[in-house]
Design a protein around this motif. Structure first.
Motif, PDB file in Angstrom:
ATOM      1  N   ARG A 131       0.838  -1.190   0.000  1.00 15.67           N
ATOM      2  CA  ARG A 131       0.000   0.000   0.000  1.00 15.67           C
ATOM      3  C   ARG A 131       0.877   1.244   0.000  1.00 15.67           C
TER       4      ARG A 131
ATOM      5  N   CYS B  13     -11.422  10.656  -4.380  1.00 16.31           N
ATOM      6  CA  CYS B  13     -10.663  10.858  -3.149  1.00 16.31           C
ATOM      7  C   CYS B  13      -9.440   9.951  -3.144  1.00 16.31           C
TER       8      CYS B  13
ATOM      9  N   ARG C 131      -8.045   8.726  -0.565  1.00 10.88           N
ATOM     10  CA  ARG C 131      -8.189   7.748   0.513  1.00 10.88           C
ATOM     11  C   ARG C 131      -9.233   6.677   0.183  1.00 10.88           C
ATOM     12  N   CYS C 132     -10.398   7.139  -0.309  1.00  8.95           N
ATOM     13  CA  CYS C 132     -11.494   6.196  -0.567  1.00  8.95           C
ATOM     14  C   CYS C 132     -11.343   5.497  -1.907  1.00  8.95           C
ATOM     15  N   GLY C 133     -10.780   6.165  -2.910  1.00 12.72           N
ATOM     16  CA  GLY C 133     -10.623   5.554  -4.213  1.00 12.72           C
ATOM     17  C   GLY C 133     -11.813   5.819  -5.113  1.00 12.72           C
TER      18      GLY C 133
ATOM     19  N   ARG D 234      -2.917  11.085  -5.642  1.00 17.91           N
ATOM     20  CA  ARG D 234      -3.350  10.042  -6.574  1.00 17.91           C
ATOM     21  C   ARG D 234      -2.291   9.781  -7.639  1.00 17.91           C
TER      22      ARG D 234
ATOM     23  N   SER E  71       0.364   7.641  -6.063  1.00 14.54           N
ATOM     24  CA  SER E  71      -0.182   6.300  -5.858  1.00 14.54           C
ATOM     25  C   SER E  71      -0.227   5.520  -7.168  1.00 14.54           C
TER      26      SER E  71
ATOM     27  N   ASN F 176      -5.525   3.338  -2.975  1.00 22.13           N
ATOM     28  CA  ASN F 176      -5.717   4.381  -1.980  1.00 22.13           C
ATOM     29  C   ASN F 176      -4.395   4.739  -1.317  1.00 22.13           C
TER      30      ASN F 176
END
Length: 662
Positions: free
Chosen positions: A284, A449, A451-453, A494, A497, A524
């Motif tokens: 992650r 988001c 965090r949420c995806g 993002r 990520s 995320n």
């Protein structure tokens, strides 16, 4: 000589022969342009009565080969656009953009990710203008077989028909020559000596009309001493000989995969770059939520004013040109009646036209200088941030897939003029420091988001964090997890990520070396805290095994330990009495040790109007108004996050604790 070869071979048959990649003898065409031209039998011929050596012919044939091979690239792009012609040429949908990218990827020698959206739009407008001029429909441009039996209805439109032969620049590519025509050697750390054979007259008729010329070339400070100088290109500009001198330096290899700490940057309009740091840990991506901002609002405002001034000067220049054309003797009706007056007016308008043209050239040069200074300043800041924070790769948005939408398309287009330079400068500076630079797809980075995806609702974009019910652009708020941060910061998270999770999909271009990730892997980003570095007192307390904040051993404290029940008021601490003769002003412990604003040098009133004193000037030294080095871009200011080395987090470090929701 170059223009003659290009004009003679600017037809569909010769371009098809060059595109086949096979010479007249059946062998494959070499990579060097002048050798490929000679293998096809397209050698350059000198003008009548002019003597040139074989090395000079090489230079002309090399430039002609580059122009013809560039025409093959444009023809492949044009064929992909015609094959996927959109329903509305002025605006493509997402499906139509995907179709044209796929067609470009299927075309030999063209990669869809390397073709910018601006090039596709420009070629689309070119084809549309051709259709309107000749009265054709998009179906008439296909290169398919006519199955209806109507021979001649379908046509194949090539780049040869859409545009004419390109204009050949007045330059000499010395890279195709050898030591019999040019030699280059370095003389000291700041200079080089170029020896090249040049003609002594405009039309040399024999070998004696050619002689060796020594051209001293001053080298700028950014050329390292250990750099290897390559063969330059000579061109004439403003009555002087310009030398485009490439050089190479040895750099360490930056791998495309295997990265654990990365820096991601998002493009903005006024905030040119917004970045963040991410770490790949146990599958992650983790981030500390620390934003990195490079705000160039003042420079963007200056560029906007200069562009408006440039357009006004261009309109004035065109107006004077129209007046000058109307005052010519052939166009003037009363030229025979008042020749002296018309001549004076014509001379006056010509002087005004020359002045407007000079002012327009100065403004254009100023815009170029400011764009160049801003680009290199932003690139240096981004690379310094990545090095200071321990990142081994920098992830950027792919400019080829970046599309301006909504009401801010004009602002994004103006900012996009600098982004290409910034990306090139980041690649150049990152290569020197051993960092890899990879581009990721830009679509959807600001929608969901970090965090949420993508499985939750899209982000709500608002004007500010205290106006979450209004529609805006700058601030991002997630109704699902409560994330509230800057829109560009969420997009940067993002981006980093996507880059860390899709490392194995990195593709490297063989020609330019640009690395790109075209496969989107969503994931995320978890917010974590960096471990704080212990202070000097904490390290001393740990070493001596003593309490960092010991309690005073007084009678009241011992009694308080025995009886925790408070039965009376806490006794007041004694206050120090200051002598009244020293000062009558009440002081506090929170006052700063020094003034936040420099003391004025004049008796009363405000600081005189005008610019802030320049750094290292007598006024700046006297008043303390010295600018920081990281806030300079030539002669303008930017607001950027200072380059600070934070505590590292990774293998072998204490595990970071999760942070509370912002």
């Amino acid at each position: 000589m170059t223009a003659g070869v290009v004009a003679e071979r600017w037809n569909r048959a010769d371009l098809d022969l060059l595109d086949a990649g096979v010479g007249l003898d059946g062998r494959a065409l070499p990579a060097k342009g002048w050798m490929a031209v000679r293998r096809l039998g397209w050698g350059a011929a000198a003008p009548v009565g002019v003597y040139v050596s074989d090395r000079v012919r090489r230079c002309a044939e090399e430039e002609a080969a580059r122009a013809l091979r560039l025409a093959l690239y444009r023809r492949a792009v044009l064929a992909a656009i015609i094959a996927t012609w959109p329903a509305d040429p002025g605006w493509r949908t997402d499906a139509e953009w995907t179709a044209v990218r796929a067609a470009l990827n299927a075309t030999a020698g063209v990669a869809g990710g390397g073709v910018s959206a601006a090039l596709i739009r420009n070629r689309t407008r070119q084809v549309r203008a051709y259709l309107d001029e000749h009265g054709l429909s998009p179906a008439d441009l296909t290169d398919l077989t006519d199955l209806t039996g109507q021979a001649g209805r379908l046509r194949r439109v090539d780049v040869v028909e859409v545009e004419g032969p390109p204009v050949v620049a007045a330059q000499v590519l010395l890279a195709a020559a050898d030591r019999q025509l040019v030699t280059l050697e370095r003389v000291g750390p700041s200079g080089a000596r170029l020896r090249v054979q040049l003609p002594l007259c405009a039309r040399p008729a024999a070998r004696r009309d050619w002689a060796w010329h020594v051209l001293p070339v001053p080298l700028p400070p950014q050329v390292p001493v250990d750099a290897r100088l390559c063969s330059p290109t000579l061109r004439v500009a403003d009555g002087r000989v310009r030398v485009d001198l490439p050089f190479t330096v040895a750099v360490s290899y930056a791998p495309a995969t295997g990265h654990t700490v990365a820096a991601g940057f998002d493009w903005g309009v006024n905030t040119l770059l917004t970045g963040t740091i991410g770490r790949l840990h146990d599958g992650r991506v983790e981030g500390d939520g620390h934003p990195l901002l490079y705000d160039a609002t003042t420079v963007s405002a200056k560029l906007h004013r200069l562009r408006g001034h440039r357009e006004a000067l261009a309109a004035k220049r065109d107006h004077y040109a129209t007046l000058q054309a109307g005052l010519t003797p052939s166009a003037t009706t009363h030229a025979a009646r008042h020749p002296a007056r018309d001549a004076a007016r014509h001379e006056q308008v010509a002087a005004l036209y020359e002045r407007a043209d000079r002012e327009h050239a100065r403004v254009c040069a100023r815009i170029r200088h400011l764009n160049n200074a801003l680009s290199w300043s932003a690139a240096r800041w981004a690379v310094d941030q990545a090095v200071a924070l321990g990142a081994s790769v920098i992830y950027l948005e792919d400019l080829a897939t970046l599309e301006a939408r909504g009401r801010r398309r004009g602002n994004a287009a103006l900012s996009g003029q600098v982004r290409g330079r910034v990306a090139d400068a980041i690649r150049h500076l990152a290569a020197k420091t051993g960092l890899a630079v990879v581009t990721v797809p830009a679509r959807g980075t600001s929608t969901y988001c970090p965090r949420c995806g993508t499985g939750t609702a899209p982000l709500h974009h608002t004007p500010a964090p205290d106006r979450l019910t209004q529609r805006g652009w700058k601030w991002a708020h997630c109704p699902h997890c409560g994330l509230s941060c800057d829109r560009d910061q969420a997009a940067a998270e993002r981006i980093v990520s996507r880059g860390l999770l899709a490392q194995r999909h990195t593709v490297t271009d063989r020609v330019s070396g640009v690395r790109t990730i075209r496969t989107v892997v969503e994931g995320n980003l978890a917010r974590v805290r960096r471990p704080r570095k212990p202070t000097r007192a904490a390290r001393r307390a740990r070493r001596t095994r003593t309490d960092l904040h010991p309690r005073p051993q007084t009678r009241h404290d011992r009694q308080a330990r025995l009886d925790r029940t408070k039965t009376g008021a806490t006794p007041q601490r004694p206050t120090r009495q200051r002598p009244t003769e020293r000062s009558t002003t009440k002081t506090f412990s929170q006052l700063p040790d020094r003034r936040l604003v420099p003391a004025p040098t004049h008796p009363v009133g405000q600081r005189p109007a005008g610019q802030v004193p320049q750094a290292n000037s007598p006024t700046a030294v006297r008043t303390g108004l010295v600018r920081d080095s990281h806030q300079r871009t030539g002669f303008h200011h930017v607001k950027a996050t200072p380059v600070l080395a934070l505590a590292e987090y990774g293998s072998g470090r204490p595990k970071a604790t999760p942070a509370r929701n912002a």
